[in-house]
Design a protein around this motif. Structure first.
Motif, PDB file in Angstrom:
ATOM      1  N   LYS A   1       0.901  -1.168   0.024  1.00 55.01           N
ATOM      2  CA  LYS A   1      -0.020  -0.061   0.045  1.00 55.01           C
ATOM      3  C   LYS A   1       0.812   1.263   0.048  1.00 55.01           C
ATOM      4  O   LYS A   1       1.865   1.184   0.684  1.00 55.01           O
ATOM      5  CB  LYS A   1      -0.895  -0.212   1.231  1.00 55.01           C
ATOM      6  N   PRO A   2       0.387   2.259  -0.807  1.00 59.66           N
ATOM      7  CA  PRO A   2       1.264   3.586  -0.794  1.00 59.66           C
ATOM      8  C   PRO A   2       1.025   4.037   0.581  1.00 59.66           C
ATOM      9  O   PRO A   2      -0.212   3.645   1.397  1.00 59.66           O
ATOM     10  CB  PRO A   2       0.569   4.556  -1.814  1.00 59.66           C
ATOM     11  N   VAL A   3       1.841   5.087   1.008  1.00 59.05           N
ATOM     12  CA  VAL A   3       1.838   5.607   2.278  1.00 59.05           C
ATOM     13  C   VAL A   3       1.691   7.044   2.235  1.00 59.05           C
ATOM     14  O   VAL A   3       2.488   7.743   1.413  1.00 59.05           O
ATOM     15  CB  VAL A   3       3.061   5.225   3.170  1.00 59.05           C
ATOM     16  N   VAL A   4       0.915   7.720   2.972  1.00 63.76           N
ATOM     17  CA  VAL A   4       0.976   9.188   3.436  1.00 63.76           C
ATOM     18  C   VAL A   4       1.405   9.672   4.793  1.00 63.76           C
ATOM     19  O   VAL A   4       0.666   9.288   5.590  1.00 63.76           O
ATOM     20  CB  VAL A   4      -0.236   9.959   2.939  1.00 63.76           C
ATOM     21  N   SER A   5       2.716  10.301   4.979  1.00 65.01           N
ATOM     22  CA  SER A   5       3.066  10.575   6.082  1.00 65.01           C
ATOM     23  C   SER A   5       2.612  11.850   6.894  1.00 65.01           C
ATOM     24  O   SER A   5       2.486  12.703   6.038  1.00 65.01           O
ATOM     25  CB  SER A   5       4.762  10.647   6.425  1.00 65.01           C
ATOM     26  N   LEU A   6       2.170  11.786   7.918  1.00 66.81           N
ATOM     27  CA  LEU A   6       1.632  13.091   8.625  1.00 66.81           C
ATOM     28  C   LEU A   6       2.499  13.592   9.888  1.00 66.81           C
ATOM     29  O   LEU A   6       2.836  12.890  10.719  1.00 66.81           O
ATOM     30  CB  LEU A   6       0.089  12.595   9.347  1.00 66.81           C
ATOM     31  N   VAL A   7       2.955  14.664   9.510  1.00 67.28           N
ATOM     32  CA  VAL A   7       3.794  15.404  10.285  1.00 67.28           C
ATOM     33  C   VAL A   7       3.169  16.357  11.063  1.00 67.28           C
ATOM     34  O   VAL A   7       2.842  17.245  10.468  1.00 67.28           O
ATOM     35  CB  VAL A   7       5.282  15.815   9.679  1.00 67.28           C
ATOM     36  N   ARG A   8       3.116  16.258  12.506  1.00 68.95           N
ATOM     37  CA  ARG A   8       2.452  17.732  13.159  1.00 68.95           C
ATOM     38  C   ARG A   8       3.739  18.547  13.443  1.00 68.95           C
ATOM     39  O   ARG A   8       4.650  18.469  14.198  1.00 68.95           O
ATOM     40  CB  ARG A   8       2.249  17.081  14.446  1.00 68.95           C
ATOM     41  N   LEU A   9       3.324  19.832  13.015  1.00 68.84           N
ATOM     42  CA  LEU A   9       4.172  20.950  13.318  1.00 68.84           C
ATOM     43  C   LEU A   9       3.354  21.862  14.377  1.00 68.84           C
ATOM     44  O   LEU A   9       2.609  22.790  13.763  1.00 68.84           O
ATOM     45  CB  LEU A   9       4.691  21.753  12.049  1.00 68.84           C
ATOM     46  N   HIS A  10       3.340  21.683  15.630  1.00 67.40           N
ATOM     47  CA  HIS A  10       2.576  22.223  16.455  1.00 67.40           C
ATOM     48  C   HIS A  10       3.281  23.048  17.545  1.00 67.40           C
ATOM     49  O   HIS A  10       4.258  22.507  18.086  1.00 67.40           O
ATOM     50  CB  HIS A  10       1.615  21.358  17.061  1.00 67.40           C
ATOM     51  N   GLY A  11       3.115  24.456  17.782  1.00 67.05           N
ATOM     52  CA  GLY A  11       3.665  25.001  18.839  1.00 67.05           C
ATOM     53  C   GLY A  11       4.353  26.483  18.073  1.00 67.05           C
ATOM     54  O   GLY A  11       4.279  26.669  16.955  1.00 67.05           O
ATOM     55  N   VAL A  12       4.729  26.911  19.274  1.00 65.42           N
ATOM     56  CA  VAL A  12       5.809  28.258  18.963  1.00 65.42           C
ATOM     57  C   VAL A  12       6.760  27.787  18.321  1.00 65.42           C
ATOM     58  O   VAL A  12       7.669  26.685  18.503  1.00 65.42           O
ATOM     59  CB  VAL A  12       5.903  29.059  20.270  1.00 65.42           C
ATOM     60  N   ILE A  13       7.559  28.774  17.417  1.00 66.24           N
ATOM     61  CA  ILE A  13       8.809  28.210  16.809  1.00 66.24           C
ATOM     62  C   ILE A  13      10.065  28.857  17.368  1.00 66.24           C
ATOM     63  O   ILE A  13      10.025  30.297  17.505  1.00 66.24           O
ATOM     64  CB  ILE A  13       8.736  28.806  15.235  1.00 66.24           C
ATOM     65  N   THR A  14      10.980  28.272  18.154  1.00 64.29           N
ATOM     66  CA  THR A  14      11.795  28.642  18.887  1.00 64.29           C
ATOM     67  C   THR A  14      13.065  27.846  18.944  1.00 64.29           C
ATOM     68  O   THR A  14      12.917  26.655  18.734  1.00 64.29           O
ATOM     69  CB  THR A  14      11.299  29.073  20.442  1.00 64.29           C
TER      70      THR A  14
ATOM     71  N   ILE B   1       8.541  24.125  18.040  1.00 62.93           N
ATOM     72  CA  ILE B   1       8.926  23.816  16.829  1.00 62.93           C
ATOM     73  C   ILE B   1      10.413  24.441  16.473  1.00 62.93           C
ATOM     74  O   ILE B   1      10.532  25.593  16.662  1.00 62.93           O
ATOM     75  CB  ILE B   1       8.230  24.095  15.474  1.00 62.93           C
ATOM     76  N   ASN B   2      11.445  23.585  16.287  1.00 59.89           N
ATOM     77  CA  ASN B   2      12.593  23.837  15.809  1.00 59.89           C
ATOM     78  C   ASN B   2      13.408  23.211  14.919  1.00 59.89           C
ATOM     79  O   ASN B   2      12.861  21.723  14.833  1.00 59.89           O
ATOM     80  CB  ASN B   2      13.489  24.451  16.985  1.00 59.89           C
ATOM     81  N   ALA B   3      14.526  23.344  14.313  1.00 55.72           N
ATOM     82  CA  ALA B   3      15.063  22.265  13.365  1.00 55.72           C
ATOM     83  C   ALA B   3      15.405  21.126  13.981  1.00 55.72           C
ATOM     84  O   ALA B   3      15.607  20.004  13.497  1.00 55.72           O
ATOM     85  CB  ALA B   3      16.270  23.025  12.579  1.00 55.72           C
ATOM     86  N   ALA B   4      16.031  21.232  15.431  1.00 52.80           N
ATOM     87  CA  ALA B   4      16.477  20.092  16.037  1.00 52.80           C
ATOM     88  C   ALA B   4      15.255  19.084  16.642  1.00 52.80           C
ATOM     89  O   ALA B   4      15.421  17.936  16.434  1.00 52.80           O
ATOM     90  CB  ALA B   4      17.197  20.420  17.291  1.00 52.80           C
ATOM     91  N   ALA B   5      14.333  19.728  16.985  1.00 49.85           N
ATOM     92  CA  ALA B   5      13.231  19.057  17.413  1.00 49.85           C
ATOM     93  C   ALA B   5      12.665  18.173  16.210  1.00 49.85           C
ATOM     94  O   ALA B   5      12.164  16.976  16.270  1.00 49.85           O
ATOM     95  CB  ALA B   5      12.090  19.801  17.802  1.00 49.85           C
ATOM     96  N   VAL B   6      12.487  18.780  15.070  1.00 47.64           N
ATOM     97  CA  VAL B   6      11.786  17.930  13.853  1.00 47.64           C
ATOM     98  C   VAL B   6      12.587  16.937  12.794  1.00 47.64           C
ATOM     99  O   VAL B   6      12.191  16.662  12.014  1.00 47.64           O
ATOM    100  CB  VAL B   6      10.896  19.040  13.086  1.00 47.64           C
ATOM    101  N   GLU B   7      14.262  17.172  13.036  1.00 43.60           N
ATOM    102  CA  GLU B   7      14.881  16.731  12.141  1.00 43.60           C
ATOM    103  C   GLU B   7      14.488  15.199  11.995  1.00 43.60           C
ATOM    104  O   GLU B   7      14.433  14.576  10.921  1.00 43.60           O
ATOM    105  CB  GLU B   7      16.560  16.941  12.647  1.00 43.60           C
ATOM    106  N   LYS B   8      14.664  14.209  13.129  1.00 45.38           N
ATOM    107  CA  LYS B   8      14.501  13.112  13.074  1.00 45.38           C
ATOM    108  C   LYS B   8      13.057  12.666  12.423  1.00 45.38           C
ATOM    109  O   LYS B   8      12.852  11.675  11.943  1.00 45.38           O
ATOM    110  CB  LYS B   8      14.938  12.222  14.319  1.00 45.38           C
ATOM    111  N   THR B   9      12.052  13.456  12.957  1.00 41.09           N
ATOM    112  CA  THR B   9      10.736  13.358  12.445  1.00 41.09           C
ATOM    113  C   THR B   9      10.463  13.498  11.060  1.00 41.09           C
ATOM    114  O   THR B   9       9.942  12.316  10.421  1.00 41.09           O
ATOM    115  CB  THR B   9       9.909  14.227  13.248  1.00 41.09           C
TER     116      THR B   9
END
Length: 287
Positions: free
Chosen positions: A18-31, A42-50
């Motif tokens: 089955k094809p996959v659609v990945s859902l990524v939550r970007l929730h919060g203040v960007i700092t 949200i910041n680059a370090a927090a979402v890198e592995k996600t």
């Protein structure tokens, strides 16, 4: 042994029919700093592995960004958006953004990393501008007889220090800096949105619009929820939420205990102030 599709699609490098659609939550203040509560920023370090995990499935059909942010750091906004585009270009898959309660300022910067932007009619979208805020405390410390002692090497090292009287030249410097950042924000939006943007209104005043109005202005491409739009666009795909992995202690429901008898010191005060700042950013949009 063949893994069930629901499990296989969640494991990078495994195969599923089955094809996959990945859902990524970007929730919060960007700092760039950690949040006062888990997943509040949200910041680059927090979402890198996600993002690595979101773009990893073999039969990836698309990635959806679920954006709910009042904005924050322009640098972190750009870094996260650049990371999304890098992964998308390498993988060759479309990215769709879905504005939830608010995708304003840096939150809209993140949404523009997508190839398409969707919003709920009641979402708050836009705020393409730059804001700075602070306090003037020089009168307060004078009232209580507190003497400020500050030593610098360099005439501009203590610009806009809240314990010193405000100087017109410092305000002019700040506004020039804001103008530069505003120009970068405007260029990013016009580059990503192109001819879809309306030419009948000034979209770069920092104004915020509902999702319904944002559609008229070309800030978004459609109205609808992630589930409705993705189910129609990718009817055969499995929608897989890719969450940020918590540290082991957090997953076990444990936290780092405070030292016995530790006073409410600087770290505690900074945490309270940070929480208040985060609360104020959401409150700006009535949330």
């Amino acid at each position: 042994m063949r893994l069930p599709d629901a499990l296989a699609s969640r494991l990078p490098g495994t195969r599923t029919d089955k094809p996959v659609v990945s859902l990524v939550r970007l929730h919060g203040v960007i700092t760039p700093t950690a949040g006062p509560v888990p997943r509040s920023v949200i910041n680059a370090a927090a979402v890198e592995k996600t993002l690595d995990r979101a773009f990893a499935p073999d039969r990836l059909a698309a990635v959806a960004l679920l954006v709910n942010s009042p904005g924050g750091s322009p640098t972190q906004s750009a870094l996260v958006a650049d990371a999304v585009r890098r992964h998308a270009d390498e993988k060759g898959v479309p990215v769709l953004a879905f504005c939830e309660d608010v995708a304003a300022s840096g939150g809209y910067w993140l949404a523009c990393a997508a190839d398409e932007i969707h919003a709920h009619p009641t979402s708050l979208v836009g705020s393409i501008g730059v804001v700075s805020q602070g306090f003037g405390l020089d009168g307060l410390i004078e009232r209580f007889g507190v003497e400020r002692r500050l030593y610098t090497a360099g005439t501009s090292k203590a610009r806009l220090d809240p314990f010193l009287p405000e100087k017109p030249e410092d305000v002019a410097w700040l506004r020039d800096l804001q103008d530069q950042l505003h120009a970068m924000f405007r260029d990013w939006v016009t580059t990503r949105r192109g001819e879809r943007l309306s030419s009948d209104a000034d979209l770069f005043t920092g104004e915020v619009w509902t999702g319904a109005k944002a559609l008229e202005l070309g800030l978004v491409d459609g109205l609808g929820t992630a589930h409705a739009v993705l189910s129609e666009r990718f009817p055969q795909a499995e929608l897989v939420t890719v969450d940020t992995r918590k540290p082991l202690l957090a997953r076990l429901g444990l936290g780092a205990p405070a030292a016995a008898g530790a006073p409410f010191g600087t770290d505690g005060l900074l945490g309270v102030l940070q929480a208040a700042e985060v609360r104020a950013m959401w409150a700006r949009y009535g949330l």
